[in-house]
Design a protein around this motif. Structure first.
Motif, PDB file in Angstrom:
ATOM      1  N   LYS A   1       6.994   3.346  -5.294  1.00  0.00           N
ATOM      2  CA  LYS A   1       6.293   3.196  -6.563  1.00  0.00           C
ATOM      3  C   LYS A   1       6.053   4.584  -7.141  1.00  0.00           C
ATOM      4  O   LYS A   1       5.800   5.542  -6.406  1.00  0.00           O
ATOM      5  CB  LYS A   1       4.950   2.460  -6.387  1.00  0.00           C
ATOM      6  N   GLU A   2       6.112   4.672  -8.467  1.00  0.00           N
ATOM      7  CA  GLU A   2       6.019   5.980  -9.113  1.00  0.00           C
ATOM      8  C   GLU A   2       4.711   6.688  -8.776  1.00  0.00           C
ATOM      9  O   GLU A   2       4.687   7.903  -8.534  1.00  0.00           O
ATOM     10  CB  GLU A   2       6.152   5.819 -10.629  1.00  0.00           C
ATOM     11  N   ARG A   3       3.612   5.948  -8.746  1.00  0.00           N
ATOM     12  CA  ARG A   3       2.320   6.601  -8.515  1.00  0.00           C
ATOM     13  C   ARG A   3       2.234   7.179  -7.110  1.00  0.00           C
ATOM     14  O   ARG A   3       1.628   8.231  -6.890  1.00  0.00           O
ATOM     15  CB  ARG A   3       1.160   5.651  -8.788  1.00  0.00           C
ATOM     16  N   TYR A   4       2.882   6.503  -6.137  1.00  0.00           N
ATOM     17  CA  TYR A   4       2.879   7.036  -4.780  1.00  0.00           C
ATOM     18  C   TYR A   4       3.788   8.258  -4.674  1.00  0.00           C
ATOM     19  O   TYR A   4       3.458   9.227  -3.980  1.00  0.00           O
ATOM     20  CB  TYR A   4       3.324   5.960  -3.792  1.00  0.00           C
ATOM     21  N   ALA A   5       4.935   8.210  -5.355  1.00  0.00           N
ATOM     22  CA  ALA A   5       5.836   9.366  -5.333  1.00  0.00           C
ATOM     23  C   ALA A   5       5.153  10.590  -5.939  1.00  0.00           C
ATOM     24  O   ALA A   5       5.277  11.716  -5.431  1.00  0.00           O
ATOM     25  CB  ALA A   5       7.119   9.041  -6.090  1.00  0.00           C
ATOM     26  N   LYS A   6       4.417  10.380  -7.016  1.00  0.00           N
ATOM     27  CA  LYS A   6       3.715  11.491  -7.655  1.00  0.00           C
ATOM     28  C   LYS A   6       2.637  12.052  -6.734  1.00  0.00           C
ATOM     29  O   LYS A   6       2.454  13.277  -6.623  1.00  0.00           O
ATOM     30  CB  LYS A   6       3.105  11.025  -8.970  1.00  0.00           C
TER      31      LYS A   6
ATOM     32  N   GLU B   1       0.848  -1.187   0.000  1.00  0.00           N
ATOM     33  CA  GLU B   1       0.000   0.000   0.000  1.00  0.00           C
ATOM     34  C   GLU B   1       0.882   1.234   0.000  1.00  0.00           C
ATOM     35  O   GLU B   1       2.097   1.146  -0.181  1.00  0.00           O
ATOM     36  CB  GLU B   1      -0.957  -0.017   1.198  1.00  0.00           C
ATOM     37  N   LEU B   2       0.258   2.408   0.182  1.00  0.00           N
ATOM     38  CA  LEU B   2       0.982   3.678   0.120  1.00  0.00           C
ATOM     39  C   LEU B   2       2.184   3.709   1.055  1.00  0.00           C
ATOM     40  O   LEU B   2       3.276   4.134   0.664  1.00  0.00           O
ATOM     41  CB  LEU B   2       0.021   4.824   0.467  1.00  0.00           C
ATOM     42  N   LEU B   3       2.002   3.265   2.295  1.00  0.00           N
ATOM     43  CA  LEU B   3       3.059   3.340   3.296  1.00  0.00           C
ATOM     44  C   LEU B   3       3.669   1.964   3.541  1.00  0.00           C
ATOM     45  O   LEU B   3       2.987   0.929   3.459  1.00  0.00           O
ATOM     46  CB  LEU B   3       2.511   3.909   4.601  1.00  0.00           C
ATOM     47  N   LEU B   4       4.956   1.971   3.896  1.00  0.00           N
ATOM     48  CA  LEU B   4       5.677   0.720   4.129  1.00  0.00           C
ATOM     49  C   LEU B   4       5.320   0.068   5.453  1.00  0.00           C
ATOM     50  O   LEU B   4       5.825  -1.008   5.763  1.00  0.00           O
ATOM     51  CB  LEU B   4       7.186   0.974   4.065  1.00  0.00           C
ATOM     52  N   ASN B   5       4.441   0.693   6.234  1.00  0.00           N
ATOM     53  CA  ASN B   5       3.966   0.058   7.466  1.00  0.00           C
ATOM     54  C   ASN B   5       2.659  -0.699   7.247  1.00  0.00           C
ATOM     55  O   ASN B   5       2.033  -1.131   8.213  1.00  0.00           O
ATOM     56  CB  ASN B   5       3.778   1.102   8.573  1.00  0.00           C
ATOM     57  N   THR B   6       2.257  -0.882   5.992  1.00  0.00           N
ATOM     58  CA  THR B   6       0.920  -1.401   5.682  1.00  0.00           C
ATOM     59  C   THR B   6       0.988  -2.540   4.680  1.00  0.00           C
ATOM     60  O   THR B   6       1.767  -2.487   3.723  1.00  0.00           O
ATOM     61  CB  THR B   6       0.042  -0.280   5.084  1.00  0.00           C
ATOM     62  N   VAL B   7       0.155  -3.548   4.892  1.00  0.00           N
ATOM     63  CA  VAL B   7      -0.137  -4.535   3.857  1.00  0.00           C
ATOM     64  C   VAL B   7      -1.649  -4.532   3.657  1.00  0.00           C
ATOM     65  O   VAL B   7      -2.413  -4.223   4.571  1.00  0.00           O
ATOM     66  CB  VAL B   7       0.360  -5.956   4.205  1.00  0.00           C
TER      67      VAL B   7
ATOM     68  N   MET C   1       2.575  12.000  -3.434  1.00  0.00           N
ATOM     69  CA  MET C   1       3.174  12.737  -2.333  1.00  0.00           C
ATOM     70  C   MET C   1       3.728  14.075  -2.802  1.00  0.00           C
ATOM     71  O   MET C   1       3.630  15.087  -2.087  1.00  0.00           O
ATOM     72  CB  MET C   1       4.269  11.901  -1.675  1.00  0.00           C
ATOM     73  N   ASP C   2       4.298  14.102  -3.998  1.00  0.00           N
ATOM     74  CA  ASP C   2       4.829  15.354  -4.525  1.00  0.00           C
ATOM     75  C   ASP C   2       3.703  16.365  -4.734  1.00  0.00           C
ATOM     76  O   ASP C   2       3.863  17.560  -4.452  1.00  0.00           O
ATOM     77  CB  ASP C   2       5.562  15.100  -5.842  1.00  0.00           C
ATOM     78  N   ARG C   3       2.572  15.898  -5.198  1.00  0.00           N
ATOM     79  CA  ARG C   3       1.469  16.813  -5.476  1.00  0.00           C
ATOM     80  C   ARG C   3       0.782  17.284  -4.201  1.00  0.00           C
ATOM     81  O   ARG C   3       0.443  18.464  -4.055  1.00  0.00           O
ATOM     82  CB  ARG C   3       0.449  16.139  -6.393  1.00  0.00           C
ATOM     83  N   THR C   4       0.572  16.375  -3.260  1.00  0.00           N
ATOM     84  CA  THR C   4      -0.264  16.703  -2.104  1.00  0.00           C
ATOM     85  C   THR C   4       0.529  17.254  -0.918  1.00  0.00           C
ATOM     86  O   THR C   4      -0.073  17.792   0.012  1.00  0.00           O
ATOM     87  CB  THR C   4      -1.057  15.467  -1.651  1.00  0.00           C
ATOM     88  N   GLN C   5       1.845  17.060  -0.905  1.00  0.00           N
ATOM     89  CA  GLN C   5       2.715  17.646   0.113  1.00  0.00           C
ATOM     90  C   GLN C   5       2.239  17.327   1.541  1.00  0.00           C
ATOM     91  O   GLN C   5       2.087  16.176   1.878  1.00  0.00           O
ATOM     92  CB  GLN C   5       2.839  19.155  -0.129  1.00  0.00           C
ATOM     93  N   TRP C   6       2.011  18.336   2.373  1.00  0.00           N
ATOM     94  CA  TRP C   6       1.741  18.089   3.797  1.00  0.00           C
ATOM     95  C   TRP C   6       0.551  17.164   3.985  1.00  0.00           C
ATOM     96  O   TRP C   6       0.596  16.246   4.810  1.00  0.00           O
ATOM     97  CB  TRP C   6       1.496  19.422   4.512  1.00  0.00           C
ATOM     98  N   TRP C   7      -0.533  17.378   3.222  1.00  0.00           N
ATOM     99  CA  TRP C   7      -1.701  16.513   3.385  1.00  0.00           C
ATOM    100  C   TRP C   7      -1.381  15.082   2.997  1.00  0.00           C
ATOM    101  O   TRP C   7      -1.847  14.133   3.631  1.00  0.00           O
ATOM    102  CB  TRP C   7      -2.887  17.038   2.581  1.00  0.00           C
ATOM    103  N   GLY C   8      -0.584  14.896   1.957  1.00  0.00           N
ATOM    104  CA  GLY C   8      -0.189  13.545   1.589  1.00  0.00           C
ATOM    105  C   GLY C   8       0.565  12.850   2.707  1.00  0.00           C
ATOM    106  O   GLY C   8       0.394  11.644   2.940  1.00  0.00           O
ATOM    107  N   ARG C   9       1.394  13.611   3.416  1.00  0.00           N
ATOM    108  CA  ARG C   9       2.176  13.012   4.505  1.00  0.00           C
ATOM    109  C   ARG C   9       1.310  12.675   5.717  1.00  0.00           C
ATOM    110  O   ARG C   9       1.781  11.997   6.638  1.00  0.00           O
ATOM    111  CB  ARG C   9       3.316  13.953   4.904  1.00  0.00           C
ATOM    112  N   GLN C  10       0.081  13.149   5.733  1.00  0.00           N
ATOM    113  CA  GLN C  10      -0.827  12.830   6.844  1.00  0.00           C
ATOM    114  C   GLN C  10      -1.613  11.540   6.616  1.00  0.00           C
ATOM    115  O   GLN C  10      -2.416  11.160   7.472  1.00  0.00           O
ATOM    116  CB  GLN C  10      -1.818  13.985   7.066  1.00  0.00           C
ATOM    117  N   MET C  11      -1.425  10.882   5.494  1.00  0.00           N
ATOM    118  CA  MET C  11      -2.282   9.737   5.145  1.00  0.00           C
ATOM    119  C   MET C  11      -1.907   8.462   5.901  1.00  0.00           C
ATOM    120  O   MET C  11      -1.820   7.373   5.329  1.00  0.00           O
ATOM    121  CB  MET C  11      -2.265   9.500   3.634  1.00  0.00           C
TER     122      MET C  11
END
Length: 382
Positions: A119-124, A59-65, A126-136
């Motif tokens: 993964k490229e889609r996750y990097a994109k 999933e998005l974060l490495l702490n998740t399956v 996070m780059d777009r959403t910035q602080w809010w993306g880091r809150q997910m």
């Protein structure tokens, strides 16, 4: 643009369940999903050459399956599928001192320090959403239900949105954030809607109008692929399903079964109504938004709005009448037992209530909250 909708067998079922990885001693999240997935692949050579396991995913974060069922006909089949995947994951996490955790949020691990899956889609994102993306730092439960005709999809989306507060209240399990009690039953519900094209779905009069909306999203660069429309309820055209994404992560297979049964029964009831030439009511958008907020704030104590005439009622009273009304549908689908578990959640408390109870019993120690959630996830399904 044209969006084809795959034909599915009516009322088939699929479930996606996001699971956190925590240290067995400290309760802190651990970013070891790559290690866990690699070990799962080594244990089963069928998947060693392919990064995409059919039932256990990154999933998005490495702490998740994420645990993903196959196409199921009954809720029991879906929970059995998830139980097998849990056992597969535990076979590699137990020896490593990793426990499995499922709730809408982690009570105290810091959101901004969680590594993202490479993964490229996750990097994109996070780059777009910035602080809010880091809150997910959030976990959810998604339920797909198959539809036999495309023209049912949008009315069924509207129908499930009418039941947003019911499903949110039952699953609400994210009262804590960064070590603090937020006062909300579901912090996750309000965090997740900050992503682009997330939140409550719009109402569309027909499929062509939905196609025009999606085309606009592509043209203006809001999305690159259709599933980046992250609504709380959405059509899933490639699968021929409607996907209910309202719910927080829940802490037991029993709760998964209850929510899957309620969702399957509601979709089937809407489908029956449409087959008979009827319609599904559409809630005014301001009522939809208010119901979402009330369920996120108050959970099972929410007073919800029932229709365009602004009638209100306690969500638990409405839930009891709903499951009683759905009993014949549940009997037909073979999920009467699982639907009855909704009443158990109402009686015993939703996840947010159990977490606050555990915190109170341990002088506010949120590690005890995590370990209690871990314990619940280990309980056998009975």
């Amino acid at each position: 643009m044209r969006i084809d909708f795959a034909r599915s067998e009516q009322s088939t079922l699929g479930v996606e369940w996001e699971i956190g990885l925590v240290d067995a001693t400290t309760g802190e999240l651990v970013s070891r999903a790559d290690e866990v997935l690699d070990a799962v692949h080594r244990e089963d050579p069928r998947w060693a050459a392919d990064d995409d396991h059919p039932h256990i995913a990154r999933e998005l974060l490495l702490n998740t399956v994420e645990l993903v069922t196959g196409v199921c006909h009954t809720v029991a089949e879906a929970t059995d599928d998830l139980a097998r995947s849990l056992a597969t994951v535990r076979a590699v996490t137990d020896p490593r001192g990793i426990e499995l955790f499922s709730a809408g949020t982690h009570p105290f691990s810091h959101s901004g320090s969680q590594p993202v899956t490479n993964k490229e889609r996750y990097a994109k994102l996070m780059d777009r959403t910035q602080w809010w993306g880091r809150q997910m730092l959030i976990y959810g439960l998604h339920v797909h239900v198959g539809l036999d005709r495309r023209d049912k999809a949008l009315p069924v989306v509207d129908g499930l949105v009418n039941y947003f507060p019911h499903l949110q209240a039952l699953s609400a399990s994210s009262p804590f954030w960064d070590g603090e009690d937020t006062g909300y039953a579901s912090q996750r519900a309000l965090i997740f809607q900050q992503l682009p094209a997330a939140g409550l779905p719009y109402h569309f009069d027909d499929w062509a109008q939905y196609e025009r909306y999606a085309g606009d999203m592509f043209t203006t660069g809001v999305i690159d692929v259709l599933n980046e429309i992250r609504w709380d309820v959405r059509p899933s055209p490639t699968l021929g399903t409607v996907e209910m994404r309202i719910c927080d992560g829940v802490s037991s297979l029993r709760e998964v079964g209850a929510i899957a049964a309620l969702t399957q029964c509601l979709v089937t009831e809407f489908s029956d109504r449409l087959d008979a030439g009827g319609t599904v009511p559409v809630m005014p958008p301001w009522h939809r938004s208010e119901n979402k907020w009330r369920a996120a704030r108050y959970g099972l104590e929410a007073i919800i709005i029932l229709g365009a005439d602004s009638r209100e009622r306690l969500v638990t009273d409405e839930l009891m009448d709903t499951i009683n009304r759905l009993e014949p549908v549940a009997a037909r689908l073979g999920c009467a037992k699982e639907l009855s578990w909704v009443e158990d959640i109402i009686r015993d408390g939703a996840g947010y209530q159990r977490q606050r109870r555990a915190a109170g019993e341990h002088d506010g120690d949120l590690r005890a909250v995590v370990l209690d959630v871990v314990r619940q996830l280990r309980e056998p399904l009975t």
